[in-house]
Structures are given as structure tokens and as C-alpha cells.
Design a protein around this motif. Structure first.
Motif, PDB file in Angstrom:
ATOM      1  N   THR A 136       0.833  -1.206   0.000  1.00  0.00           N
ATOM      2  CA  THR A 136       0.000   0.000   0.000  1.00  0.00           C
ATOM      3  C   THR A 136       0.869   1.257   0.000  1.00  0.00           C
ATOM      4  N   ILE A 137       1.881   1.273   0.854  1.00  0.00           N
ATOM      5  CA  ILE A 137       2.766   2.450   0.904  1.00  0.00           C
ATOM      6  C   ILE A 137       3.374   2.697  -0.479  1.00  0.00           C
ATOM      7  N   SER A 176      -6.522   9.038   4.380  1.00  0.00           N
ATOM      8  CA  SER A 176      -6.674   7.704   4.958  1.00  0.00           C
ATOM      9  C   SER A 176      -6.664   6.637   3.866  1.00  0.00           C
ATOM     10  N   VAL A 177      -5.822   5.630   4.048  1.00  0.00           N
ATOM     11  CA  VAL A 177      -5.764   4.525   3.084  1.00  0.00           C
ATOM     12  C   VAL A 177      -6.228   3.224   3.757  1.00  0.00           C
ATOM     13  N   ILE A 178      -7.012   3.370   4.808  1.00  0.00           N
ATOM     14  CA  ILE A 178      -7.387   2.209   5.631  1.00  0.00           C
ATOM     15  C   ILE A 178      -8.139   1.159   4.805  1.00  0.00           C
ATOM     16  N   PRO A 225      -4.413  -1.104  10.659  1.00  0.00           N
ATOM     17  CA  PRO A 225      -4.712  -2.487  10.265  1.00  0.00           C
ATOM     18  C   PRO A 225      -6.160  -2.883  10.525  1.00  0.00           C
ATOM     19  N   GLY A 226      -6.879  -2.057  11.284  1.00  0.00           N
ATOM     20  CA  GLY A 226      -8.259  -2.378  11.611  1.00  0.00           C
ATOM     21  C   GLY A 226      -8.334  -3.478  12.657  1.00  0.00           C
ATOM     22  N   PRO A 227      -9.447  -3.662  13.324  1.00  0.00           N
ATOM     23  CA  PRO A 227     -10.604  -2.761  13.242  1.00  0.00           C
ATOM     24  C   PRO A 227     -10.329  -1.421  13.934  1.00  0.00           C
ATOM     25  N   ILE A 228     -10.828  -0.357  13.330  1.00  0.00           N
ATOM     26  CA  ILE A 228     -10.610   0.971  13.915  1.00  0.00           C
ATOM     27  C   ILE A 228     -11.694   1.264  14.946  1.00  0.00           C
ATOM     28  N   VAL A 272      -7.155  -2.902   3.138  1.00  0.00           N
ATOM     29  CA  VAL A 272      -7.981  -4.116   3.122  1.00  0.00           C
ATOM     30  C   VAL A 272      -8.040  -4.677   1.703  1.00  0.00           C
ATOM     31  N   ARG A 273      -8.262  -3.784   0.731  1.00  0.00           N
ATOM     32  CA  ARG A 273      -8.360  -4.207  -0.664  1.00  0.00           C
ATOM     33  C   ARG A 273      -7.045  -4.842  -1.124  1.00  0.00           C
ATOM     34  N   ASN A 274      -5.933  -4.224  -0.746  1.00  0.00           N
ATOM     35  CA  ASN A 274      -4.628  -4.731  -1.180  1.00  0.00           C
ATOM     36  C   ASN A 274      -4.267  -6.058  -0.530  1.00  0.00           C
TER      37      ASN A 274
END
Lengths: 305, 335
Positions: free
Chosen positions: A142-143, A279-281, A260-263, A285-287
Motif C-alpha cells: 500500500t505504501i 486515509s488509506v485504511i 490495520p483495523g478494526p478501527i 484491506v483491498r490490497n
């Protein structure tokens, strides 16, 4: 006793940088929308001793996208509840024809124990407070969709680092690639000894110092129950460490916010921050799916891609 | 040691342990429970236990935490010249812990026991022992530098405090734990490198009275499990002498005579075993013949123990027992 089977993924600490690069490159070639049945007929066993939403479903979707068959075994409702040992359960699943076991376990080192006794790859989907390697890989993935590379990237990791397997894996991974990592949290969540995990780690108790100039802000889940016995009370934690819109402004303009969730909105981060463009939260998850496809493909072929 | 089922807390059990019909080829010196069922609440009958042949009392893995009961134990022990052995661990502070607290426990994601959980109990026990003339406290398998400091202070004040150290604690430290190998899990846990250094100094300078193995065999099903769920304890009898000579004599230059003392006269003094641990005329004919230069490799698979839970599998050692004579009879002869 044996060495772990080729293709196992037990931790990030002992993974070579080039293996990580290989996995990330392989993940970029994976497309969950266009399934490639490269694992057709393979049996992926998901052995979950702890509840999990995203990791479990992510591995399941990843396996199915590659044409594999998945079976979920959970602690409740299985012979684990009747007191069967981890190794006996593992041998049973192997006899059922498992080709790879993806294991989530509350005890650190449980996947390593399985891998020492099995001739099939074991993938660690989170073991106690130890590591969560697939999470660190999807975070790096993601980064790298937002930043050119990991070297010299300023990363702030904030929250309950002591209890966090996500933090340990992330620190090992980012440190291998030369990111500049600052850890932040109260002493109970961040003992000084955390500095020994990797070279050149910095510790601060002041969240503003951690965020200032950061390229990446990684938040960790904070469990309310853990704050109960601590010097830092819940309101203290919120006022000192919560990521608010004004604190987020201290970071670089193009900084990304990860979790990483859950938030828990209103605890480690303000709700508006979770929904902000930085936010890329949900992207994390998608990645998770292509990254876990790459991990599974490596488990079967013994190499990334 | 009374960490048995049932707990050896009565004179009858103490007598039973020593019965000739049990066919022991070695001397058996029972250590009875310090409190009933080792529950830490009511003292056992020290006078009767001592008369039945117990050489000391302890609650071993269930240390006596209550100040009042420990004070009573030391007072009664002082009257009878009966040693109170303590496994020094504040178990209120070590719940869910499976190794020493430090960089390794943090990296492995395991909860760690603080050194202070040992030292605080030793300090408390020493100060209680100082209240009674003749009180005798023995610290079992001492493992930390801070606990050693408390023992040193007590010895300077002429309090009768003694302590023992195990070969695994002076040969290994927590950073030797890799891959969650449960053969490195014991209690007290392997400590930091600086604790280990302090033990080596204390073994050489006389602060430590004895080397003891804390030999704890376990079936493989108790050890081949998750690290946090595995039983504490390692075997150590077969490797003790080889480890001591290799690590203390050859590496640290501790004289052989001092090592012999730590295995013989030292423990005999701790437990007041008259005529034992010495070769003077009129003593019991308990003799170990060993070759201090013999090089050998310890292989767990070829151990004489039914258990394999040793951290020293494959170690090359120098120094080996050749024969053991107990009460004038040959009890052991090396192959």
C-alpha cells in the motif's frame, strides 16, 4: 523436527529483502478480478484459533481467486475445544489432504511449531504478540502505491506497540528497507526495550513529535480493556495520542494514514480523520487480496511469482 | 522436592521416600513441603518432618508469598536449625509469563518475568531471616544479579543465607532462545547476559554455595506444544559436571577444587549433611570419579533419562563422570 517447508511464511524478521521484493512484485501481477487458476485443485486449510474478519476472508478470497479449495477450521466447534493439541490437529489436517495451512493463533510461535513438524508450507496469519507477516506485506504494498520507495521514508507508528504483532512485523519490514521509524505511545504500550527490535528506531512519548514531517502514519488498535489497569486513562490516551485533523496537519501534505483495523472511531483516531482523503485504511484491506494471492502462489511454487 | 502428587507434607510420606524397598541406588534426602499441600497458608509439622528424615522444607514452585507465614517458617526453622528453601518468585507479578523480560521476549512477543519478581522475594526473605538468630534461608536456583546482591549483603551481616545456581543459568542466557524451542523454557527463566555474568562472578568468589541442577524431566507431549503452554523445566543431571568444567573451569578459569566444592562440600553445608561431601576418614563412602579432561558430546537421544528436554543437545563438553560410588557400592559406571 525439520526446517519449515519451502514456501512457508512464518515471520518478516527472517525474510530476506529480496524475498519481500519478490512477493510485492508478484502481488502487483495478481488481479482478483481476473482469476488465474494456477492453484486449481489445491487445498488451502484456514486454521483459525482466534476470531478474524479481514485476514480470514482475505486469505479465503485470495485462495479462491487462484482456483484453490478452502476449508475453514475454527477453535470453537472443533476437536480443538475437546483439548486436542496443536500438533495433533495439524497432523489431522495434513491427513485430510491439506496442501498448505494458514494459521492464526493466540500463542506466539505456534505457526513455527507447526512448520517444524509438517512437510507442507505453513503461513502465519498472526501469532499472539509476535508477528503478522501478511499484514506487513500488504502495508508495504500500500505504501508503495503512494510513495516511490521505502528508503528514508519517515514513518510514525503510534499506539499499543507492546501487544501488537502488526507493529513487530511492520518494524522489521520497513527497517530492512531503510525507512526512518519513530515509535510513539505511553510506556505501558511502548517499553524502552522496543528500541532493540531493529537498528535506529526512535521513541517518543509526544504524538506531535512523531507525526511532524511524517510520510506515513501507522496507527494501531488500542483495546479499551488494556487501558483499564494503566496509569494512562482512556481520556488521557485520547487527549495525548488520538490522531485528530489538526494533528494530522503536522505531517507532510501528502502523508498517508494507515490502520490495520478494526478501527475505533473516537479512540485512536477521530472519525473525520478515518474518512479523510489521506486515509488509506480501506485500500489496505483491498490490497490484502493480491498480496495474499502472492503469498499462496509462493507457498505452492516455492518462489514468489 | 515436594512438588509431587500428593505433596510430601507429612512425616509418613517423608519416611516412605526413604524406604529401602524403593531400591534407590543414590542417597535420598527428602525436602518436605513448608506449608500444608504447599498452599502457603498453614505450616507443616517441621519437628516431625525433621525427625522423619527431611533435610529442609520448601514449597518450591509455589513460593511462600505471605510475609507472616514466611516469618513463622523462618522462626520455627531457626529453633530447629532447619533450612527453609525458597523458589524466589513473586508469582503475582509473573502470571502468563514464559521467559525473562528483555529484548528477546519483546522480539518473540512473549510476556516476560521481570528480574525484580525474583529479587523482591529474596530481599524480603533476607530481611525476615535477619529477625531470628539462627534462621536458615536457602535460595533455590537463584538467577538474577539483584538477588545475588541481597544474598551478599546477608552473608556480610553473618545471616545464614545460602544459595544455589543451576548449570543452565550460568551457561545460557535468554538470547539463546530461538525458534520458540521449549527445551529452553524453565522457571526461573534464562536471564540476561549481565545476570549470567554476575552468576559466574558469584560462583567463583564464594557467594554461591552450591551448583544444583533443578533437574525436571518432562514427557514430550508436555514440551512439543506452544511455547507459552509448555511445561517449565529441563533435565540437567547428566550434563551438570561437563557444563561446569567446560564453562567455569576451562572458560572462566575457576579452579577445579572450587567446582568440586560447589558439587560436594557446599551442598552438604547447606543441608547440614554430616559426613557427606568430603573424603576425610570416617565419612560416608560417597565418591564420584571423573575425568576433567575427557571430551565428549552430549546427545539427548542417547540420554539415560526417559526425557529429552535438555537445552544442551549436541553440546561438546569437557569433563565426564566415570563412576559413582554410593555408600561403598558402585552405583554408576560410564560405558
Amino acid at each position: 523436527m525439520r526446517n519449515a517447508a519451502r514456501g512457508s511464511l512464518l515471520d518478516i524478521e527472517h525474510l530476506k529483502a529480496e524475498e519481500i521484493v519478490g512477493l510485492l512484485n508478484s502481488a502487483r501481477r495478481m488481479n482478483p478480478q481476473k482469476p488465474r487458476p494456477i492453484l486449481k485443485g489445491a487445498r488451502v486449510l484456514l486454521l483459525f484459533y482466534e476470531p478474524s474478519t479481514r485476514t480470514r476472508s482475505s486469505f479465503e478470497i485470495a485462495a479462491k481467486s487462484l482456483g484453490a479449495m478452502t476449508t475453514l477450521v475454527q477453535a470453537s466447534g472443533s476437536s480443538i475445544e475437546k483439548g486436542e493439541s496443536l500438533l495433533d490437529t495439524s497432523y489431522t489436517l495434513r491427513s485430510l489432504g491439506a496442501d498448505v495451512i494458514v494459521a492464526r493463533h493466540p500463542n506466539a510461535g505456534a505457526p513455527a511449531l507447526m512448520a517444524r513438524h509438517l512437510d507442507i508450507p505453513v503461513i502465519n496469519a498472526g501469532d499472539g504478540m509476535h508477528e503478522h507477516p501478511s499484514q506487513a506485506l500488504l502495508d508495504a504494498y500500500t505504501i508503495l502505491r503512494h510513495k516511490r520507495n521505502l528508503k528514508n521514508l519517515q514513518v510514525a507508528i503510534i499506539g499499543d506497540i507492546y501487544h501488537s504483532r502488526v507493529a513487530r512485523s511492520a518494524i522489521h519490514l520497513l527497517s530492512k528497507f531503510g525507512s526512518r521509524i519513530t515509535l510513539c505511545g505511553p510506556a505501558e504500550f511502548l517499553p524502552e526495550v522496543a528500541m532493540t527490535l531493529a537498528p535506529d528506531l526512535h521513541i517518543t512519548r509526544t504524538v506531535e513529535d512523531a507525526i511532524r514531517g511524517a510520510d506515513v502514519i501507522m496507527l494501531l488498535r488500542v483495546q479499551k480493556e488494556r487501558l483499564a489497569g494503566m496509569k494512562t486513562s482512556l481520556p488521557d490516551y485520547v487527549s495525548r495520542y488520538q490522531i485528530t485533523a489538526s494533528r494530522l496537519k503536522l505531517a507532510k501534505k501528502d502523508a498517508i494514514l494507515m490502520h490495520p483495523g478494526p478501527i475505533i472511531r473516537g479512540l485512536e483516531l477521530a472519525g473525520e480523520v478515518a474518512d479523510s482523503p489521506q486515509s488509506v485504511i480501506l485500500e489496505e484491506v483491498r490490497n490484502g487480496v493480491p498480496v495474499r494471492m502472492a503469498i499462496l502462489a509462493r507457498a505452492f511454487t516455492g518462489r514468489a511469482g | 522436592m515436594p512438588n509431587t502428587q500428593p505433596v510430601v507434607d507429612s512425616p509418613d510420606w517423608v519416611a516412605w521416600l526413604q524406604k529401602p524397598e524403593r531400591g534407590a541406588v543414590v542417597n535420598v534426602f527428602p525436602v518436605a513441603a513448608a506449608t500444608k499441600a504447599s498452599k502457603g497458608a498453614v505450616l507443616t509439622d517441621y519437628r516431625a518432618l525433621q525427625r522423619a528424615g527431611a533435610v529442609a522444607v520448601t514449597d518450591d514452585g509455589k513460593p511462600i508469598l505471605g510475609d507472616d507465614i514466611m516469618r513463622d517458617a523462618l522462626r520455627l526453622g531457626a529453633e530447629l536449625s532447619f533450612p527453609i528453601i525458597q523458589h524466589a518468585e513473586d508469582t503475582r507479578a509473573t502470571e502468563h509469563c514464559s521467559m525473562n523480560e528483555g529484548a528477546t521476549s519483546f522480539r518473540l512477543g512473549l510476556r516476560g518475568m521481570k528480574a525484580s519478581a525474583e529479587a523482591s522475594i529474596v530481599e524480603r526473605d533476607v530481611s525476615l531471616a535477619q529477625q531470628f538468630n539462627g534462621a536458615r534461608l536457602h535460595v533455590a536456583h537463584l538467577s538474577t544479579s539483584d538477588a545475588l546482591k541481597a544474598v551478599r549483603r546477608a552473608k556480610r551481616n553473618k545471616t545464614r543465607v545460602t544459595c544455589e545456581v543451576t548449570p543452565h543459568h550460568f551457561a545460557l542466557s535468554d538470547s539463546d532462545i530461538t525458534g520458540y524451542d521449549t527445551n529452553f523454557k524453565m522457571n526461573p527463566p534464562l536471564r540476561s547476559a549481565s545476570d549470567r555474568e554476575a552468576l559466574l562472578v558469584a560462583l567463583a568468589d564464594g557467594t554461591v554455595d552450591a551448583i544444583a541442577t533443578d533437574h525436571a524431566p518432562h514427557a514430550s507431549h508436555e514440551k512439543e506444544v506452544e511455547f507459552e503452554r509448555a511445561a517449565f523445566g529441563v533435565t540437567g543431571l547428566e550434563t551438570a559436571l561437563g557444563i561446569a568444567i567446560s564453562k567455569l573451569h576451562r572458560e572462566q578459569r575457576v579452579p577445579l577444587s572450587r567446582i568440586i566444592e560447589l558439587f560436594t562440600a557446599g551442598p552438604a553445608r547447606v543441608l547440614d549433611l554430616r559426613g557427606r561431601g568430603t573424603l576425610v576418614r570416617g565419612s560416608h563412602a560417597d565418591v564420584t570419579i571423573f575425568d576433567p579432561k575427557k571430551r565428549w558430546t552430549f546427545e539427548a537421544a542417547r540420554s539415560r533419562s526417559k526425557s529429552r528436554n535438555t537445552p544442551f543437545d549436541g553440546w561438546q563438553l569437557t569433563g565426564k563422570a566415570i563412576a559413582t560410588i554410593v555408600g561403598g557400592r558402585i552405583a554408576f559406571r560410564a560405558d
